[in-house]
Design an enzyme around this catalytic site. Structure first.
Site, PDB file in Angstrom:
ATOM      1  N   SER A 179       6.620  87.481  30.437  1.00  0.00           N
ATOM      2  CA  SER A 179       5.494  87.599  29.640  1.00  0.00           C
ATOM      3  C   SER A 179       4.524  88.521  30.203  1.00  0.00           C
ATOM      4  CB  SER A 179       4.725  85.922  29.860  1.00  0.00           C
ATOM      5  OG  SER A 179       3.428  86.171  29.417  1.00  0.00           O
TER       6      SER A 179
ATOM      7  N   TYR B 287       0.609  79.483  34.962  1.00  0.00           N
ATOM      8  CA  TYR B 287       1.684  80.061  34.152  1.00  0.00           C
ATOM      9  C   TYR B 287       2.177  81.760  34.525  1.00  0.00           C
ATOM     10  CZ  TYR B 287       3.536  81.894  29.931  1.00  0.00           C
ATOM     11  OH  TYR B 287       4.332  82.666  28.762  1.00  0.00           O
TER      12      TYR B 287
HETATM   13  N1  NAP Z   1       4.841  82.479  22.200  1.00  0.00           N
HETATM   14  C1  NAP Z   1       4.332  83.380  22.988  1.00  0.00           C
HETATM   15  O1  NAP Z   1       3.064  83.823  22.777  1.00  0.00           O
HETATM   16  C2  NAP Z   1       5.028  83.986  24.348  1.00  0.00           C
HETATM   17  C3  NAP Z   1       4.487  85.023  24.982  1.00  0.00           C
HETATM   18  C4  NAP Z   1       4.993  85.492  26.199  1.00  0.00           C
HETATM   19  C5  NAP Z   1       6.128  84.810  26.735  1.00  0.00           C
HETATM   20  N2  NAP Z   1       6.657  83.789  25.808  1.00  0.00           N
HETATM   21  C6  NAP Z   1       7.952  83.121  26.886  1.00  0.00           C
HETATM   22  O2  NAP Z   1       8.788  82.869  25.642  1.00  0.00           O
HETATM   23  C7  NAP Z   1       9.566  81.940  25.935  1.00  0.00           C
HETATM   24  C8  NAP Z   1       9.933  81.058  24.822  1.00  0.00           C
HETATM   25  O3  NAP Z   1       8.739  80.718  24.140  1.00  0.00           O
HETATM   26  P1  NAP Z   1       8.480  80.432  22.392  1.00  0.00           P
HETATM   27  O4  NAP Z   1       7.027  81.312  22.313  1.00  0.00           O
HETATM   28  O5  NAP Z   1       9.580  80.627  21.762  1.00  0.00           O
HETATM   29  O6  NAP Z   1       7.948  78.698  22.675  1.00  0.00           O
HETATM   30  P2  NAP Z   1       8.555  77.451  21.913  1.00  0.00           P
HETATM   31  O7  NAP Z   1       8.613  77.874  20.592  1.00  0.00           O
HETATM   32  O8  NAP Z   1       7.679  76.546  22.436  1.00  0.00           O
HETATM   33  O9  NAP Z   1       9.922  77.429  22.622  1.00  0.00           O
HETATM   34  C9  NAP Z   1      10.063  76.946  24.049  1.00  0.00           C
HETATM   35  C10 NAP Z   1      11.503  76.497  24.111  1.00  0.00           C
HETATM   36  O10 NAP Z   1      11.650  75.987  25.745  1.00  0.00           O
HETATM   37  C11 NAP Z   1      12.161  74.830  25.456  1.00  0.00           C
HETATM   38  N3  NAP Z   1      11.673  73.906  26.725  1.00  0.00           N
HETATM   39  C12 NAP Z   1      10.614  73.711  27.011  1.00  0.00           C
HETATM   40  N4  NAP Z   1      10.319  72.686  28.079  1.00  0.00           N
HETATM   41  C13 NAP Z   1      11.827  72.517  28.240  1.00  0.00           C
HETATM   42  C14 NAP Z   1      12.200  71.541  29.348  1.00  0.00           C
HETATM   43  N5  NAP Z   1      11.684  70.877  30.009  1.00  0.00           N
HETATM   44  N6  NAP Z   1      13.483  71.663  29.317  1.00  0.00           N
HETATM   45  C15 NAP Z   1      14.250  72.353  28.536  1.00  0.00           C
HETATM   46  N7  NAP Z   1      14.084  73.011  27.617  1.00  0.00           N
HETATM   47  C16 NAP Z   1      12.594  73.455  27.578  1.00  0.00           C
HETATM   48  C17 NAP Z   1      11.924  74.219  24.106  1.00  0.00           C
HETATM   49  O11 NAP Z   1      12.926  73.351  23.969  1.00  0.00           O
HETATM   50  P3  NAP Z   1      12.409  71.864  23.384  1.00  0.00           P
HETATM   51  O12 NAP Z   1      11.352  71.858  22.379  1.00  0.00           O
HETATM   52  O13 NAP Z   1      13.584  71.416  22.793  1.00  0.00           O
HETATM   53  O14 NAP Z   1      11.846  70.936  24.519  1.00  0.00           O
HETATM   54  C18 NAP Z   1      11.809  75.276  23.262  1.00  0.00           C
HETATM   55  O15 NAP Z   1      13.307  75.420  22.686  1.00  0.00           O
HETATM   56  C19 NAP Z   1       8.925  81.024  27.049  1.00  0.00           C
HETATM   57  O16 NAP Z   1       9.424  81.338  28.449  1.00  0.00           O
HETATM   58  C20 NAP Z   1       7.340  81.621  26.980  1.00  0.00           C
HETATM   59  O17 NAP Z   1       7.017  81.390  28.179  1.00  0.00           O
HETATM   60  C21 NAP Z   1       5.781  83.337  24.804  1.00  0.00           C
END
Ligand code: NAP
Length: 249
Positions: free
Chosen positions: A133, A146
């Protein structure tokens, strides 16, 4: 071209988009997450295999690696994507939540990588991609823990790159800014700023696939490399500007 991939956090957002993209090029994708209904639906759509696990649980990442190898024989591409956010003043973050953030965002990808690396090394090939990130590269107010987990992932990935040089196993890092997913809703604080403008999960997924084939650092959007370069070159000036214009999300 990898034959098999394990995508963590494939039940939602960036992980789901990545799994779809990989499946479209004929890769057998192991779909990880906790939400079995969503994973089952995605498996029906992509032909992938569901491998549920709660990565906050001690030992879950190592067990996931064992299960993945039992199913496919080899994991050619590992996408360490699963993650959770939290935003607010640090004293309001409970100790339990802090440990949860570190377990899911930092400990789990480290353990999963450690557990899958021996089989990649024995094949003299493998691809590992981390979804980090921008928070881990610039620091963000209200997201100190985070950001620290993501910085840790970055340092791990950089170190591994050196360690794995010449082995046939490659490391790529994707550095998203703000992505339209359920991330913000789940962390409990909506994203209300106008810049950076949110990008789609599909755009980040495309960068993940590029990072697998051509390892390196991929910022999404690309201009995010500018504040990072500025921070490296003139940290004092960067901090003054970021403080003035608000280093929070
Ligand atoms: N969205 C943003 O703006 C952003 C920006 C920078 C980086 N990121 C990074 O991108 C990655 C994906 O995020 P996203 O934006 O796609 O968010 P998201 O839609 O909330 O997806 C998060 C994923 O992580 C899984 N997860 C969360 N807690 C977990 C646990 N305890 N055990 C196993 N799986 C778990 C969730 O699975 P379940 O729902 O099935 O639990 C879900 O599939 C993350 O690492 C995040 O930090 C996101």
């Amino acid at each position: 071209m990898p034959r098999t991939a394990l995508v963590t956090g494939a039940s939602s957002g960036i992980g789901a988009a990545t799994a779809r993209l990989l499946a479209r090029s004929g890769i057998h994708v192991l779909l990880h997450g906790r939400d079995k209904d969503r994973l089952t639906a995605l498996a029906a759509e992509t032909g992938g295999t569901v491998v549920p696990a709660d990565l906050a649980e001690p030992g879950a990442a190592a067990e996931l690696a064992t299960r993945a190898l039992e199913i496919t024989g080899s994991v050619d591409l590992l996408v360490n994507n699963a993650g959770v956010g939290w935003a607010g003043p640090l004293p309001e973050l409970s100790g339990e939540r802090l440990r949860h953030l570190v377990a899911v965002n930092l400990t789990a990808p480290l353990e999963l990588t450690r557990a899958l690396l021996p089989s990649m090394l024995s094949q003299h090939s493998g691809q590992i991609v981390f979804v980090s990130s921008i928070a881990g590269r610039t620091g963000v107010a209200g997201e100190a823990v985070y950001a620290a987990t993501k910085s840790g992932v970055d340092a791990f990935a950089d170190s591994l790159r050196f360690e794995l040089h010449g082995t046939g196993v490659t490391v790529g890092v994707v550095v998203p800014g703000v992505v339209r997913t359920e991330f913000f809703e789940r962390r409990g604080r909506a994203y209300t700023r106008s810049t950076p403008r949110p990008v789609s999960a599909e755009r980040v997924a495309a960068a993940v696939v590029r990072a697998a084939g051509h390892p390196g650092d991929y910022y999404v959007p690309r201009w995010l490399r500018i504040p990072v370069a500025l921070r490296g070159a003139v940290p004092g000036a960067y901090r003054a500007l970021a403080t003035r214009f608000g280093a929070e999300s």
